[in-house]
Design a protein around this motif. Structure first.
Motif, PDB file in Angstrom:
ATOM      1  N   TYR A 100       0.837  -1.213   0.000  1.00 31.95           N
ATOM      2  CA  TYR A 100       0.000   0.000   0.000  1.00 31.95           C
ATOM      3  C   TYR A 100       0.866   1.255   0.000  1.00 31.95           C
ATOM      4  O   TYR A 100       2.061   1.219   0.328  1.00 31.95           O
ATOM      5  N   ASP A 101       0.221   2.342  -0.382  1.00 33.48           N
ATOM      6  CA  ASP A 101       0.859   3.657  -0.399  1.00 33.48           C
ATOM      7  C   ASP A 101       0.511   4.370   0.914  1.00 33.48           C
ATOM      8  O   ASP A 101      -0.622   4.806   1.096  1.00 33.48           O
ATOM      9  N   PRO A 102       1.468   4.517   1.823  1.00 33.11           N
ATOM     10  CA  PRO A 102       1.158   5.120   3.126  1.00 33.11           C
ATOM     11  C   PRO A 102       0.857   6.615   3.052  1.00 33.11           C
ATOM     12  O   PRO A 102       0.392   7.199   4.035  1.00 33.11           O
ATOM     13  N   ARG A 103       1.091   7.241   1.890  1.00 39.61           N
ATOM     14  CA  ARG A 103       0.801   8.670   1.733  1.00 39.61           C
ATOM     15  C   ARG A 103      -0.563   8.910   1.072  1.00 39.61           C
ATOM     16  O   ARG A 103      -0.968  10.049   0.887  1.00 39.61           O
ATOM     17  N   ASN A 104      -1.225   7.817   0.700  1.00 39.28           N
ATOM     18  CA  ASN A 104      -2.532   7.916   0.054  1.00 39.28           C
ATOM     19  C   ASN A 104      -3.605   8.184   1.110  1.00 39.28           C
ATOM     20  O   ASN A 104      -3.785   7.396   2.041  1.00 39.28           O
ATOM     21  N   ALA A 105      -4.332   9.290   0.969  1.00 39.63           N
ATOM     22  CA  ALA A 105      -5.319   9.689   1.983  1.00 39.63           C
ATOM     23  C   ALA A 105      -6.437   8.655   2.126  1.00 39.63           C
ATOM     24  O   ALA A 105      -6.934   8.414   3.229  1.00 39.63           O
ATOM     25  N   LYS A 106      -6.834   8.032   1.025  1.00 37.36           N
ATOM     26  CA  LYS A 106      -7.887   7.009   1.087  1.00 37.36           C
ATOM     27  C   LYS A 106      -7.429   5.802   1.897  1.00 37.36           C
ATOM     28  O   LYS A 106      -8.194   5.233   2.682  1.00 37.36           O
ATOM     29  N   VAL A 107      -6.192   5.398   1.672  1.00 36.36           N
ATOM     30  CA  VAL A 107      -5.642   4.250   2.402  1.00 36.36           C
ATOM     31  C   VAL A 107      -5.546   4.575   3.893  1.00 36.36           C
ATOM     32  O   VAL A 107      -5.901   3.750   4.747  1.00 36.36           O
ATOM     33  N   GLN A 108      -5.056   5.745   4.213  1.00 40.52           N
ATOM     34  CA  GLN A 108      -4.946   6.145   5.620  1.00 40.52           C
ATOM     35  C   GLN A 108      -6.305   6.106   6.321  1.00 40.52           C
ATOM     36  O   GLN A 108      -6.428   5.571   7.424  1.00 40.52           O
ATOM     37  N   GLN A 109      -7.329   6.674   5.662  1.00 43.36           N
ATOM     38  CA  GLN A 109      -8.661   6.697   6.266  1.00 43.36           C
ATOM     39  C   GLN A 109      -9.229   5.289   6.406  1.00 43.36           C
ATOM     40  O   GLN A 109      -9.856   4.956   7.427  1.00 43.36           O
ATOM     41  N   LEU A 110      -9.006   4.471   5.390  1.00 43.89           N
ATOM     42  CA  LEU A 110      -9.476   3.085   5.430  1.00 43.89           C
ATOM     43  C   LEU A 110      -8.890   2.346   6.627  1.00 43.89           C
ATOM     44  O   LEU A 110      -9.605   1.664   7.376  1.00 43.89           O
ATOM     45  N   MET A 111      -7.584   2.494   6.830  1.00 40.45           N
ATOM     46  CA  MET A 111      -6.923   1.774   7.910  1.00 40.45           C
ATOM     47  C   MET A 111      -7.328   2.319   9.285  1.00 40.45           C
ATOM     48  O   MET A 111      -7.469   1.559  10.244  1.00 40.45           O
ATOM     49  N   GLN A 112      -7.537   3.602   9.375  1.00 38.73           N
ATOM     50  CA  GLN A 112      -7.997   4.179  10.642  1.00 38.73           C
ATOM     51  C   GLN A 112      -9.414   3.719  10.967  1.00 38.73           C
ATOM     52  O   GLN A 112      -9.725   3.412  12.129  1.00 38.73           O
ATOM     53  N   ASP A 113     -10.271   3.654   9.956  1.00 40.64           N
ATOM     54  CA  ASP A 113     -11.636   3.161  10.172  1.00 40.64           C
ATOM     55  C   ASP A 113     -11.609   1.702  10.614  1.00 40.64           C
ATOM     56  O   ASP A 113     -12.367   1.300  11.509  1.00 40.64           O
ATOM     57  N   PHE A 114     -10.759   0.915   9.961  1.00 45.41           N
ATOM     58  CA  PHE A 114     -10.645  -0.492  10.335  1.00 45.41           C
ATOM     59  C   PHE A 114     -10.201  -0.626  11.791  1.00 45.41           C
ATOM     60  O   PHE A 114     -10.778  -1.387  12.572  1.00 45.41           O
ATOM     61  N   TRP A 115      -9.170   0.136  12.150  1.00 39.02           N
ATOM     62  CA  TRP A 115      -8.616  -0.003  13.492  1.00 39.02           C
ATOM     63  C   TRP A 115      -9.608   0.443  14.565  1.00 39.02           C
ATOM     64  O   TRP A 115      -9.647  -0.131  15.667  1.00 39.02           O
ATOM     65  N   SER A 116     -10.414   1.432  14.282  1.00 41.98           N
ATOM     66  CA  SER A 116     -11.399   1.904  15.266  1.00 41.98           C
ATOM     67  C   SER A 116     -12.422   0.820  15.587  1.00 41.98           C
ATOM     68  O   SER A 116     -12.995   0.805  16.681  1.00 41.98           O
ATOM     69  N   ILE A 117     -12.644  -0.118  14.655  1.00 40.29           N
ATOM     70  CA  ILE A 117     -13.567  -1.237  14.885  1.00 40.29           C
ATOM     71  C   ILE A 117     -12.823  -2.424  15.498  1.00 40.29           C
ATOM     72  O   ILE A 117     -13.230  -2.980  16.523  1.00 40.29           O
ATOM     73  N   TYR A 118     -11.719  -2.787  14.862  1.00 36.28           N
ATOM     74  CA  TYR A 118     -11.012  -4.012  15.231  1.00 36.28           C
ATOM     75  C   TYR A 118     -10.390  -3.925  16.625  1.00 36.28           C
ATOM     76  O   TYR A 118     -10.398  -4.899  17.398  1.00 36.28           O
ATOM     77  N   ALA A 119      -9.839  -2.751  16.962  1.00 38.34           N
ATOM     78  CA  ALA A 119      -9.095  -2.602  18.222  1.00 38.34           C
ATOM     79  C   ALA A 119      -9.975  -2.687  19.461  1.00 38.34           C
ATOM     80  O   ALA A 119      -9.462  -2.827  20.579  1.00 38.34           O
ATOM     81  N   LYS A 120     -11.290  -2.628  19.294  1.00 31.82           N
ATOM     82  CA  LYS A 120     -12.181  -2.780  20.453  1.00 31.82           C
ATOM     83  C   LYS A 120     -12.183  -4.213  20.980  1.00 31.82           C
ATOM     84  O   LYS A 120     -12.652  -4.459  22.100  1.00 31.82           O
ATOM     85  N   GLU A 121     -11.707  -5.146  20.152  1.00 30.18           N
ATOM     86  CA  GLU A 121     -11.601  -6.565  20.517  1.00 30.18           C
ATOM     87  C   GLU A 121     -12.953  -7.168  20.903  1.00 30.18           C
ATOM     88  O   GLU A 121     -13.056  -8.002  21.804  1.00 30.18           O
ATOM     89  N   GLU A 122     -13.986  -6.718  20.209  1.00 27.12           N
ATOM     90  CA  GLU A 122     -15.330  -7.236  20.467  1.00 27.12           C
ATOM     91  C   GLU A 122     -15.800  -8.200  19.382  1.00 27.12           C
ATOM     92  O   GLU A 122     -16.727  -8.978  19.601  1.00 27.12           O
ATOM     93  N   LEU A 123     -15.174  -8.114  18.199  1.00 27.97           N
ATOM     94  CA  LEU A 123     -15.599  -8.933  17.067  1.00 27.97           C
ATOM     95  C   LEU A 123     -14.480  -9.917  16.687  1.00 27.97           C
ATOM     96  O   LEU A 123     -13.552 -10.141  17.465  1.00 27.97           O
TER      97      LEU A 123
END
Length: 328
Positions: free
Chosen positions: A288-311
Motif C-alpha cells: 500500500y501507499d502510506p501517503r494515500n489519503a484514502k488508504v490512511q482513512q481506510l486503515m484508521q476506520d478499520f482499526w477503530s472497529i477491530y481494536a475494540k476486541e469485540e468482534l
C-alpha cells in the motif's frame, strides 16, 4: 449602356488615384539581406511553425487511460477536440495534470530505497515465532528498510532487518493477535516508517520469496493506482455474502470461536451500508501507499472497529466490508 458608363468612370478614377499616389509616395529602397540575417529568419520561421513532435506528441503504445481499454493517445485526442482547440500537445499536458495517477505513461520517481517491508512477531514466548528470511546482499540497506515489530526484545533479527519492540504501554490490548495487527494496518504511523513511499506487509512465514520478487515494479503500480492498495482475492469462497461465508468457514475450521463468528455476522448484517457482494481479500501479504489519503482513512476506520476486541480477530471480514463500503 448606363452600367457600362459607370464602370468605365470608376476604372478611370481608380487609375487616376493610383498615378497620384505613385507621384506623392517616396520610392522604397531595395535592401539585400546578408547571409546571417537569412539564417536568423529561417531559425525564427522554424521555431514558429509546429514540428512533427508538437503536432503529434509521442505516446507509449501500451499507455492506457485510467486502467481502461482506451489508449492515452485517443483520450488526448478527445480532450484536444473538446477543450484545447485541437492542440494535441496541450491536451496531453491536460491529461497528465488532471489525472497524474491514472495515466500509465506518467513516470513515477521511486527507487528501491523508498520501499519498506514490514512484518510482525508477537507471542508470549520468544521461541514461539516464525523465523525471518535471510536477505540477499543487494536487498540490504543502511539504514535497513526491513522492519519486524515485536513484543520480544530477544527476537533474533537477521542481517538487514531492524527490530522494533513495542511494549504493553504502546499497545494496550488484551490479545497478542490484536497487537500484531497494529504494525499490519497502522505501522505507517510509526516514526521509523515515515520515509517509506510504499510499504509491503507480510506475515513472517510468507516473506521468504522476498529476494526473488520484483517489488519495485509492484510499487510503481501501487503509486499509479488511485486506490493505492494491492492484494490478492481470497479463493475458495462461493456465492454471495463472502465475508459471512468466510466467518462460518473459519469457525468450522476452529480458527475462530463460533461465538465471535456469529457476533461478527450479526454486526455486519446490521450495518446499513453492508454490501453482500463484498469481495474477501487475502491479508497475509499486501502492499500500500502510506501517503494515500484514502488508504490512511481506510486503515484508521478499520482499526477503530477491530481494536475494540469485540468482534472477530480474523481481520478479513471487517476489512472486506470497509473496502466495499469505500468502493476500493
Amino acid at each position: 449602356r448606363y452600367l457600362s458608363t459607370i464602370n468605365l468612370m470608376g476604372s478611370a478614377i481608380l487609375e487616376q488615384n493610383a498615378k497620384e499616389a505613385e507621384t506623392l509616395a517616396p520610392p522604397v529602397p531595395i535592401r539585400i539581406r546578408t547571409s546571417s540575417e537569412k539564417r536568423k529568419q529561417e531559425h525564427l520561421s522554424s521555431s514558429l511553425s509546429p514540428t512533427s513532435e508538437q503536432r503529434e506528441p509521442a505516446f507509449c503504445p501500451k499507455c492506457r487511460y485510467k486502467y481502461s481499454s482506451e489508449s492515452c493517445k485517443n483520450r488526448a485526442k478527445f480532450l484536444a477536440k473538446k477543450y484545447t482547440g485541437g492542440d494535441l500537445a496541450e491536451a496531453r499536458q491536460k491529461l497528465y495534470r488532471e489525472h497524474p495517477t491514472h495515466c500509465r505513461q506518467q513516470q513515477i520517481n521511486i527507487s528501491a530505497h523508498d520501499l519498506c517491508f514490514v512484518t510482525a512477531e508477537f507471542s508470549d514466548a520468544p521461541t514461539d515465532m516464525d523465523s525471518l528470511p535471510i536477505l540477499d546482499e543487494d536487498m540490504r540497506t543502511d539504514p535497513p528498510r526491513h522492519f519486524v515489530f515485536t513484543n520480544q526484545p530477544s527476537l533474533s533479527a537477521p542481517l538487514g532487518w531492524r527490530r522494533i519492540v513495542l511494549d504493553e504501554v504502546e499497545l494496550p490490548y488484551r490479545r497478542q493477535i490484536t497487537k500484531s495487527r497494529w504494525p499490519k494496518f497502522m505501522g505507517w504511523q510509526h516514526p521509523s516508517l515515515q520515509h517509506c513511499e510504499v510499504i509491503f506487509y507480510g506475515d513472517a512465514y510468507l516473506m521468504n520469496p522476498i529476494n526473488e520478487t520484483n517489488w519495485l515494479e509492484m510499487a510503481r503500480d501501487i503509486k499509479q493506482n488511485p486506490v493505492g492498495l494491492m492484494q490478492d482475492k481470497q479463493i475458495g469462497l462461493s456465492g454471495n455474502n463472502k465475508p459471512i461465508t468466510e466467518l462460518r468457514k473459519v469457525a468450522k475450521e476452529a480458527k475462530l470461536s463460533t461465538e465471535l463468528s456469529e457476533k461478527t455476522i450479526t454486526w455486519l448484517l446490521n450495518q446499513p451500508d453492508y454490501d453482500e457482494d463484498a469481495i474477501v481479500y487475502k491479508n497475509a501479504i499486501f502492499g500500500y501507499d502510506p501517503r494515500n489519503a484514502k488508504v490512511q482513512q481506510l486503515m484508521q476506520d478499520f482499526w477503530s472497529i477491530y481494536a475494540k476486541e469485540e468482534l472477530s480477530w480474523r481481520d478479513q471480514p471487517i476489512w472486506s466490508y470497509l473496502l466495499a463500503r469505500e468502493r476500493m
